[in-house]
Design a protein around this motif. Structure first.
Motif, PDB file in Angstrom:
ATOM      1  N   GLU A 254      32.095  46.842  40.052  1.00 53.87           N
ATOM      2  CA  GLU A 254      32.764  45.702  39.437  1.00 53.87           C
ATOM      3  C   GLU A 254      33.742  46.183  38.385  1.00 53.87           C
ATOM      4  O   GLU A 254      33.708  47.344  37.957  1.00 53.87           O
ATOM      5  N   GLY A 255      34.644  45.294  37.983  1.00 54.98           N
ATOM      6  CA  GLY A 255      35.643  45.658  36.991  1.00 54.98           C
ATOM      7  C   GLY A 255      35.842  44.571  35.957  1.00 54.98           C
ATOM      8  O   GLY A 255      35.617  43.384  36.213  1.00 54.98           O
ATOM      9  N   LEU A 256      36.244  44.999  34.767  1.00 55.99           N
ATOM     10  CA  LEU A 256      36.642  44.088  33.702  1.00 55.99           C
ATOM     11  C   LEU A 256      38.076  44.455  33.339  1.00 55.99           C
ATOM     12  O   LEU A 256      38.332  45.483  32.712  1.00 55.99           O
ATOM     13  N   ILE A 257      39.021  43.638  33.783  1.00 59.54           N
ATOM     14  CA  ILE A 257      40.444  43.937  33.626  1.00 59.54           C
ATOM     15  C   ILE A 257      41.101  42.804  32.854  1.00 59.54           C
ATOM     16  O   ILE A 257      41.114  41.654  33.301  1.00 59.54           O
ATOM     17  N   GLY A 258      41.627  43.148  31.683  1.00 60.26           N
ATOM     18  CA  GLY A 258      42.293  42.129  30.872  1.00 60.26           C
ATOM     19  C   GLY A 258      41.402  40.966  30.530  1.00 60.26           C
ATOM     20  O   GLY A 258      41.863  39.812  30.488  1.00 60.26           O
ATOM     21  N   GLY A 259      40.106  41.221  30.327  1.00 56.24           N
ATOM     22  CA  GLY A 259      39.166  40.157  29.982  1.00 56.24           C
ATOM     23  C   GLY A 259      38.604  39.407  31.174  1.00 56.24           C
ATOM     24  O   GLY A 259      37.754  38.527  31.012  1.00 56.24           O
ATOM     25  N   THR A 260      39.061  39.739  32.373  1.00 60.49           N
ATOM     26  CA  THR A 260      38.588  39.067  33.585  1.00 60.49           C
ATOM     27  C   THR A 260      37.586  39.953  34.316  1.00 60.49           C
ATOM     28  O   THR A 260      37.891  41.106  34.645  1.00 60.49           O
ATOM     29  N   ARG A 261      36.387  39.429  34.559  1.00 61.40           N
ATOM     30  CA  ARG A 261      35.376  40.180  35.306  1.00 61.40           C
ATOM     31  C   ARG A 261      35.571  39.953  36.785  1.00 61.40           C
ATOM     32  O   ARG A 261      35.666  38.811  37.254  1.00 61.40           O
ATOM     33  N   ILE A 262      35.645  41.042  37.542  1.00 59.47           N
ATOM     34  CA  ILE A 262      35.887  40.973  38.978  1.00 59.47           C
ATOM     35  C   ILE A 262      34.791  41.759  39.686  1.00 59.47           C
ATOM     36  O   ILE A 262      34.614  42.951  39.435  1.00 59.47           O
ATOM     37  N   GLU A 263      34.058  41.104  40.557  1.00 58.00           N
ATOM     38  CA  GLU A 263      33.019  41.771  41.326  1.00 58.00           C
ATOM     39  C   GLU A 263      33.598  42.218  42.663  1.00 58.00           C
ATOM     40  O   GLU A 263      34.073  41.395  43.451  1.00 58.00           O
ATOM     41  N   ALA A 264      33.589  43.506  42.890  1.00 58.22           N
ATOM     42  CA  ALA A 264      34.132  44.036  44.140  1.00 58.22           C
ATOM     43  C   ALA A 264      33.238  43.641  45.308  1.00 58.22           C
ATOM     44  O   ALA A 264      32.032  43.456  45.157  1.00 58.22           O
ATOM     45  N   GLN A 265      33.845  43.536  46.476  1.00 64.80           N
ATOM     46  CA  GLN A 265      33.127  43.186  47.689  1.00 64.80           C
ATOM     47  C   GLN A 265      33.114  44.380  48.637  1.00 64.80           C
ATOM     48  O   GLN A 265      34.089  45.131  48.712  1.00 64.80           O
ATOM     49  N   ILE A 266      32.006  44.547  49.346  1.00 67.02           N
ATOM     50  CA  ILE A 266      31.930  45.634  50.313  1.00 67.02           C
ATOM     51  C   ILE A 266      32.550  45.168  51.625  1.00 67.02           C
ATOM     52  O   ILE A 266      32.306  44.059  52.083  1.00 67.02           O
ATOM     53  N   ARG A 267      33.389  46.027  52.188  1.00 64.63           N
ATOM     54  CA  ARG A 267      34.109  45.717  53.412  1.00 64.63           C
ATOM     55  C   ARG A 267      34.071  46.942  54.338  1.00 64.63           C
ATOM     56  O   ARG A 267      33.749  48.046  53.913  1.00 64.63           O
ATOM     57  N   GLU A 268      34.460  46.717  55.579  1.00 65.27           N
ATOM     58  CA  GLU A 268      34.760  47.864  56.424  1.00 65.27           C
ATOM     59  C   GLU A 268      35.850  48.670  55.735  1.00 65.27           C
ATOM     60  O   GLU A 268      36.766  48.104  55.130  1.00 65.27           O
ATOM     61  N   LYS A 269      35.760  49.990  55.819  1.00 63.65           N
ATOM     62  CA  LYS A 269      36.637  50.835  55.014  1.00 63.65           C
ATOM     63  C   LYS A 269      38.114  50.551  55.257  1.00 63.65           C
ATOM     64  O   LYS A 269      38.893  50.416  54.304  1.00 63.65           O
ATOM     65  N   LYS A 270      38.518  50.443  56.494  1.00 62.23           N
ATOM     66  CA  LYS A 270      39.937  50.214  56.779  1.00 62.23           C
ATOM     67  C   LYS A 270      40.404  48.874  56.228  1.00 62.23           C
ATOM     68  O   LYS A 270      41.523  48.755  55.708  1.00 62.23           O
ATOM     69  N   LYS A 271      39.549  47.851  56.315  1.00 59.96           N
ATOM     70  CA  LYS A 271      39.907  46.542  55.767  1.00 59.96           C
ATOM     71  C   LYS A 271      40.002  46.597  54.246  1.00 59.96           C
ATOM     72  O   LYS A 271      40.897  45.992  53.641  1.00 59.96           O
TER      73      LYS A 271
END
Length: 722
Positions: free
Chosen positions: A64-81
């Motif tokens: 996950e990331g906290l960028i400019g005060g916004t928390r963003i939870e990354a999603q798992i995907r197929e690698k190419k996607k």
């Protein structure tokens, strides 16, 4: 093999400011949260790439990331996607981040953060869980790896390896800091914690010493692996963790149902049969590539070189073999050789002769081509009544890890493999992978600490006959069913722990507390043994679900860890990875900041985060004693001096502000009476850097750069000087 990426220019900004690691160790399970803090101090937006190692057993399950005060939870995907989603976001001016595992090996990850604006800050948080195993002295070992050695690309292989592009910073010059805090929990008392790194005093948080905290001292430079050796009382006592499923996930799935982790310590309570110790064929495969001439521990001035440590381990094992067995010794690099055409009987004479030959061996065979000598060993006829045991000593610096593991696995029915990772940065994917593929065990040797105990423990396992007909059965209350996750224990050694993962399906029919049991059964020397462990059926709730993630990782290792490309296994691995969140070779995590108002403007500047400059990165010269000059000839790689590592620019040639001499004049001026060119180590190192020198070199110098590169580093035949 390239020379370990570019050397980091200290004037170039590095957006990564610090790494903060929080570890929770519960018994034999480590749950880790690593925070990467970035800040862009440049005038243009940047894309930051950070390549880092993790242990082969680590199960990465959240990003996950906290960028400019916004928390963003990354999603798992197929690698190419995931890669396409990341690239699309960058092209649209959006902030995005990507986490992926290198395809050919399970112990290297790449983290990318794109479109970080000027003065922008971001924090990326990576989570992973890992099962820990006791050392020969009973210590439970957790390692946060820092050293990532460059991986050799075998001749004829397609593509390269991400380690080739990793920039390096000299020791003490890393531009980011590390802090680490570990919380320890155990059902048994915690006696002490040891480390080569400086620690703050151990703080017990429970009066019975079943919980404690320890942290790195302030000012730690992340230029060496952080190793914690945790000593419990009764470390060999069986244990079980019963974990509730993930809320909101349907039952009947691995993540929705409760999961169980059982740790057993089988005890083979019978004496060997008469004459048993006289059987066996022991084949030793010694890495003699140039990188083996590097130090085992870059932070200890008098630490032995890898080749010396490997030879000492081999000599110890050679002296300990039982009379009447058979043995042979292979060495490999760009080529390979063996002491004998076929294995010979172990006698006083053959042992003495072999010991003298081992002492004379050097790291002088070029690159790390391990696949061909393995094929040669497996092509040798097997000796009836002498079970084959293969011992491999290597620093593991190869890029074709999957191919090597697959080759070992194809012959797993005819031998066992015991591997030794020599020095810091040894590939855990390779060392553990080949041992797992052929029913052996893996050990890691850094410096001389615990070397003898590890070597003798491996030999003891090799002398122990293999356990057969291994099975697991369960005794659970009505309505419950246990489904084994993964293949279960494939190898049983005296005193070594066996991990069993299970998915508990169904509904408990009766109310109140109850318990279940698991029975591990196996045959040893025509006798049947059983190990029984009872456990309470009171599921523990956990937000991180470490047991579930470890179970998923165990299943993924079964599906992908053999190196074979089976379509059905690949499909199941992808499905398991996507449902559990545990990264595999086919998946990646991606996060995009969709709340950004205006797209990021301006040219995107690429920045790579440097790792510590391992001494194996530098070419080695054959030095005469007490002489600062070197004869230009093929030689293994060195431990470079600190002064030499701190400036790799053309200033090493003594050409600060001056015109470089013509190449032929440069070499002629350094010839001796025999016509050999004598050049300072710093001069050849600077010349052989290639990418940095070639930018400043005239066209006339480029053939000389190519020549010097081949002379110094003959296994490096890539045309980087063009």
């Amino acid at each position: 093999m390239t020379i370990c990426g570019l050397i980091k220019n200290s004037e170039e900004p590095v957006p990564l400011q610090s790494i903060s690691v929080d570890v929770v160790v519960q018994g034999f399970v480590a749950d880790v949260v690593s925070e990467l803090r970035y800040k862009n101090e440049e005038k243009n937006p940047v894309e930051v790439t950070f390549v880092f190692p993790l242990d082969d057993d680590a199960a990465v399950y959240a990003f996950e990331g906290l960028i400019g005060g916004t928390r963003i939870e990354a999603q798992i995907r197929e690698k190419k996607k995931a890669q396409q989603e990341y690239e699309d976001a960058l092209s649209e001016g959006k902030q995005a981040f990507l986490l992926e595992r290198e395809t050919s090996t399970s112990d290297i990850f790449t983290c990318s953060l794109g479109n970080l604006p000027p003065s922008g800050e971001a924090t990326l948080k990576l989570r992973y869980v890992q099962a820990l195993a006791p050392e020969p002295d009973g210590a439970v070992r957790f390692v946060l790896p820092a050293v990532l050695n460059p991986r050799y690309v075998p001749r004829g292989s397609e593509g390269g390896t991400v380690t080739q592009s990793v920039p390096r910073a000299p020791k003490g010059k890393l531009p980011y800091t590390l802090s680490l805090c570990a919380s320890l929990k155990s059902s048994h008392r915690i006696n002490r914690v040891e480390s080569k790194c400086t620690l703050e005093p151990l703080l017990y948080t429970m009066e019975d010493h079943t919980a404690a905290q320890v942290s790195l001292a302030e000012g730690h430079q992340f230029d060496r692996d952080v190793e914690l050796l945790i000593y419990y009382e009764e470390v060999h006592k069986p244990s079980a963790i019963f974990e509730a499923g993930k809320p909101g996930v349907a039952s009947g799935s691995l993540m929705g149902d409760p999961a169980l982790l059982v740790t057993l310590y089988p005890s083979l309570r019978c004496a060997p049969k008469p004459g048993l110790n006289a059987t066996g064929e022991f084949i030793f495969l010694l890495d003699r590539s140039g990188s083996m001439d590097s130090s085992t521990d870059y932070n200890i001035p008098d630490a032995p070189h890898r080749i010396q440590s490997a030879k000492e381990t081999l000599i110890l094992l050679l002296k300990s073999l039982p009379l009447g067995c058979f043995f042979n010794i292979y060495g490999f690099g760009s080529s390979y050789d063996s002491f004998y055409p076929q294995s010979v009987e172990y006698t006083q004479q053959t042992m003495s002769e072999s010991l003298q030959r081992v002492k004379a061996l050097g790291a002088d065979l070029g690159g790390t081509e391990i696949l061909e000598p393995l094929k040669a060993i497996y092509s040798q006829p097997y000796r009836e009544g002498h079970a084959r045991q293969l011992f491999v000593f290597t620093d593991g610096e190869v890029s074709n890890t999957d191919q090597v593991i697959a080759e070992v696995g194809r012959h797993s029915s005819s031998h066992r493999c015991f591997s030794f990772g020599i020095g810091e940065g040894a590939s855990t994917a390779l060392i553990k992978g080949i041992a797992r593929a052929a029913g052996g065990s893996a050990e890691f040797i850094v410096g001389k600490e615990r070397m003898q105990a590890k070597a003798l423990q491996s030999l003891k396992k090799a002398l122990q006959p293999a356990a057969t007909k291994i099975s697991v059965r369960w005794d659970l209350p009505s309505g419950l069913e246990a489904v084994l996750v993964g293949s279960g224990p494939q190898v049983i050694f005296e005193g070594q722990h066996s991990l069993i993962y299970a998915q508990i399906r169904g509904q408990h029919q009766s109310s109140g507390a109850s318990e279940g049991s698991v029975v591990l059964q196996y045959n040893f020397q025509d006798q049947t043994f059983t190990e029984t462990m009872k456990f309470p059926l009171q599921a523990q709730k956990s937000d991180r679900l470490p047991v579930h993630r470890l179970a998923a990782r165990a299943l993924l290792q079964d599906l992908e860890g053999t190196g074979e490309k089976d379509e059905e296994k690949q499909r199941l691995a992808l499905q398991t990875s996507l449902s559990s969140g545990v990264v595999c070779s086919q998946t990646a995590y991606v996060g995009v900041n969709t709340e950004l108002g205006q797209p990021i403007q301006g040219p995107l500047v690429q920045r790579n985060v440097p790792l510590v400059l391992a001494c194996s990165s530098a070419p080695r010269l054959m030095h005469k004693k007490r002489c600062k000059r070197a004869v230009l000839q093929c030689a293994p790689r060195p431990v470079m001096s600190q002064s030499c590592m701190e400036d790799y620019s053309l200033a090493c040639l003594g050409s600060r502000g001056r015109v470089m001499p013509q190449p032929l004049s440069f070499l002629r001026a350094r010839r001796d009476v025999k016509g050999r060119a004598h050049v300072d180590a710093t001069q050849i190192w600077s010349l052989s850097l290639g990418s940095r020198v070639a930018l400043h070199a005239s066209q006339d110098w480029r053939p000389i750069l190519a020549l010097l590169s081949l002379l110094v580093d003959p296994w490096n035949r890539q045309d980087w000087w063009l």
